[in-house]
Design an enzyme around this catalytic site. Structure first.
Site, PDB file in Angstrom:
ATOM      1  N   ARG A 116      -7.128   8.226 -57.011  1.00 53.16           N
ATOM      2  CA  ARG A 116      -7.536   7.617 -55.740  1.00 53.16           C
ATOM      3  C   ARG A 116      -8.632   8.444 -55.066  1.00 53.16           C
ATOM      4  NH1 ARG A 116      -8.368   8.612 -50.330  1.00 53.16           N
ATOM      5  NH2 ARG A 116      -6.534   9.978 -50.311  1.00 53.16           N
ATOM      6  N   ASP A 117      -8.299   9.596 -54.553  1.00 51.94           N
ATOM      7  CA  ASP A 117      -9.269  10.409 -53.827  1.00 51.94           C
ATOM      8  C   ASP A 117     -10.387  10.874 -54.744  1.00 51.94           C
ATOM      9  OD1 ASP A 117     -10.278  11.632 -51.578  1.00 51.94           O
ATOM     10  OD2 ASP A 117      -9.096  13.447 -51.797  1.00 51.94           O
ATOM     11  N   HIS A 121      -4.408  20.411 -48.810  1.00 47.45           N
ATOM     12  CA  HIS A 121      -5.360  19.558 -49.541  1.00 47.45           C
ATOM     13  C   HIS A 121      -6.739  20.198 -49.374  1.00 47.45           C
ATOM     14  CE1 HIS A 121      -6.710  15.354 -50.774  1.00 47.45           C
ATOM     15  NE2 HIS A 121      -7.850  15.894 -50.342  1.00 47.45           N
ATOM     16  N   HIS A 172     -10.607  21.119 -50.563  1.00 43.20           N
ATOM     17  CA  HIS A 172     -11.785  20.832 -51.369  1.00 43.20           C
ATOM     18  C   HIS A 172     -12.466  22.153 -51.726  1.00 43.20           C
ATOM     19  CE1 HIS A 172     -12.340  16.296 -50.867  1.00 43.20           C
ATOM     20  NE2 HIS A 172     -11.187  16.586 -50.272  1.00 43.20           N
ATOM     21  N   CYS A 185     -16.435  13.352 -50.554  1.00 42.41           N
ATOM     22  CA  CYS A 185     -16.182  12.613 -49.308  1.00 42.41           C
ATOM     23  C   CYS A 185     -17.463  11.906 -48.901  1.00 42.41           C
ATOM     24  CB  CYS A 185     -15.720  13.553 -48.192  1.00 42.41           C
ATOM     25  SG  CYS A 185     -15.384  12.692 -46.631  1.00 42.41           S
ATOM     26  N   ASN A 232     -11.796  17.855 -54.846  1.00 40.77           N
ATOM     27  CA  ASN A 232     -10.618  18.667 -54.559  1.00 40.77           C
ATOM     28  C   ASN A 232     -10.513  19.809 -55.567  1.00 40.77           C
ATOM     29  OD1 ASN A 232      -9.042  16.805 -52.541  1.00 40.77           O
ATOM     30  ND2 ASN A 232      -9.766  15.474 -54.164  1.00 40.77           N
TER      31      ASN A 232
END
Length: 390
Positions: A85-86, A290, A292, A323, A332
């Site tokens: 997803r991300d 979380h 990055h 992002c 990430n």
């Protein structure tokens, strides 16, 4: 980095002494964001090992005023894989549905217990996630083979998005998702840019989503973005992160993931944030990190989170991600790198490092992008070459 810490700290002593009398915004300390106060500086330091930070955090002077500080004795770390997803949502070219499903199925064989599978957002805003309904249907119809039970959460921004996650009676009927996540911001500027509303308005929208999800037995996880700094609003005060995190927990989220969305966090700023959250009475078992890796600080920031009692970390296979609303933000922390680090300091994850590395190499080749993991390629390169058949 993780040895001879006594000697390292001996050399750092003059620096720490000097920093106590240095202005929080002094250019002689460029790593320190402007929101640091003199008080928080005395509670933060650059640590050379997990053991040092563990003893520091649990000493009588600095241990958080919470009964949950004992979480530092737990040696199991849950890794939340966010690559499907991300990681994929920021790819410029559409990733085929079959590739996404194959990625999730391959990741399921590695021992990961949580794999974020998709997002029920408007396709015009995030076209990469337009096929998330198909992904959910496939996972419910044909659960991937896995060595242990796996949860597949979906990001849900509003009530319309929640409809896709709820049980359905229309053909083909399905029981719905078992877990969703909602996405808040600690920065007004980023909330306006990403969610098109203020932080206060975003919570007004989230409240009915969480309530309805819980009524259907769906667990809800919260995300907080821009926990360190925002490209639109500047440095994020830790108190604001505490406020947003508490609201998400009070609303019904079982866990809140703290997102350093632009990857500007460093051991000082992450430790100050951890202290603020713990001293506000938020248990570490309700938090996740979380990070990055924009500036290469994600692993050392995970070390600081770990030593502050955090036992849940988000990561993305092959370092996929970015992002779209934060220029320059990279993916990430790579799952391969995170697993290697956790195992190297004696933590358990239940994840097969070699299998995850294989998945990272496969997805990088499948979508034609660089593998941003350091560990994965290095580990696979050590394999003996298969002799050519005669």
């Amino acid at each position: 980095m993780f040895c001879a810490s006594k000697h390292i700290f001996g050399r750092l002593a003059p620096l720490r002494a000097a920093s106590a009398s240095t202005s929080p915004t002094s250019t002689s300390f460029p790593l320190r964001p402007s929101f640091f106060s003199s008080r928080s500086l005395t509670q933060s330091r650059l640590f050379a090992s997990v053991k040092d930070l563990y003893y520091y955090n649990n000493s009588p002077k600095t241990a958080p005023n919470t009964s949950s500080a004992d979480n530092t004795t737990n040696d199991f770390v849950k890794i939340v894989e966010v690559g499907p997803r991300d990681g994929l949502q920021n790819e410029k070219t559409i990733v085929p549905l079959d590739t996404k499903i194959s990625l999730i199925e391959r990741l399921s064989t590695t021992g990961l217990r949580v794999i974020e599978a998709g997002s029920f957002v408007a396709p015009k805003w995030v076209p990469q996630m337009a096929d998330s309904t198909s992904i959910l249907s496939h996972l419910l119809r044909s659960p991937p083979l896995a060595p242990n039970p796996v949860t597949y959460p979906f990001l849900v921004p509003n009530l319309k998005g929640l409809e896709s996650a709820l049980p359905s009676t229309t053909p083909p009927p399905h029981p719905g998702a078992s877990e969703i996540s909602i996405f808040a911001s600690a920065s007004e500027g980023f909330s306006l840019k990403n969610l098109n509303c203020t932080i206060a308005t975003s919570f007004e929208r989230f409240e009915p989503v969480v309530k309805k999800a819980l009524e259907h037995g769906i667990k809800v996880r919260g995300y907080v973005s821009m926990v360190i700094s925002c490209p639109y609003s500047g440095d994020t005060p830790p108190e604001k992160v505490v406020e947003v995190t508490k609201k998400l927990l009070d609303m019904g989220c079982y866990e809140v993931s703290l997102g350093d969305t632009t990857g500007v966090g460093n051991p000082y700023s992450i430790d100050v944030l951890m202290k603020a959250l713990l001293e506000a009475g938020i248990p570490p078992e309700k938090l996740a990190c979380h990070f990055h890796d924009t500036y290469g600080q994600a692993i050392v920031n995970c070390m600081v989170g770990l030593a502050n009692g955090i036992r849940v970390f988000d990561s993305s296979v092959a370092g996929l991600g970015g992002c779209p609303y934060a220029k320059g933000a990279t993916g990430n922390v790579a799952t391969e790198d995170l697993v290697y680090f956790m195992h190297s300091v004696g933590m358990k994850t239940g994840v097969d490092l070699e299998k995850v590395s294989e998945v990272g190499a496969w997805i990088s080749e499948a979508i034609g992008r660089k593998n941003n993991s350091k560990v994965g390629p290095a580990l696979l390169a050590k394999r003996p070459e298969t002799p050519a058949s005669s």
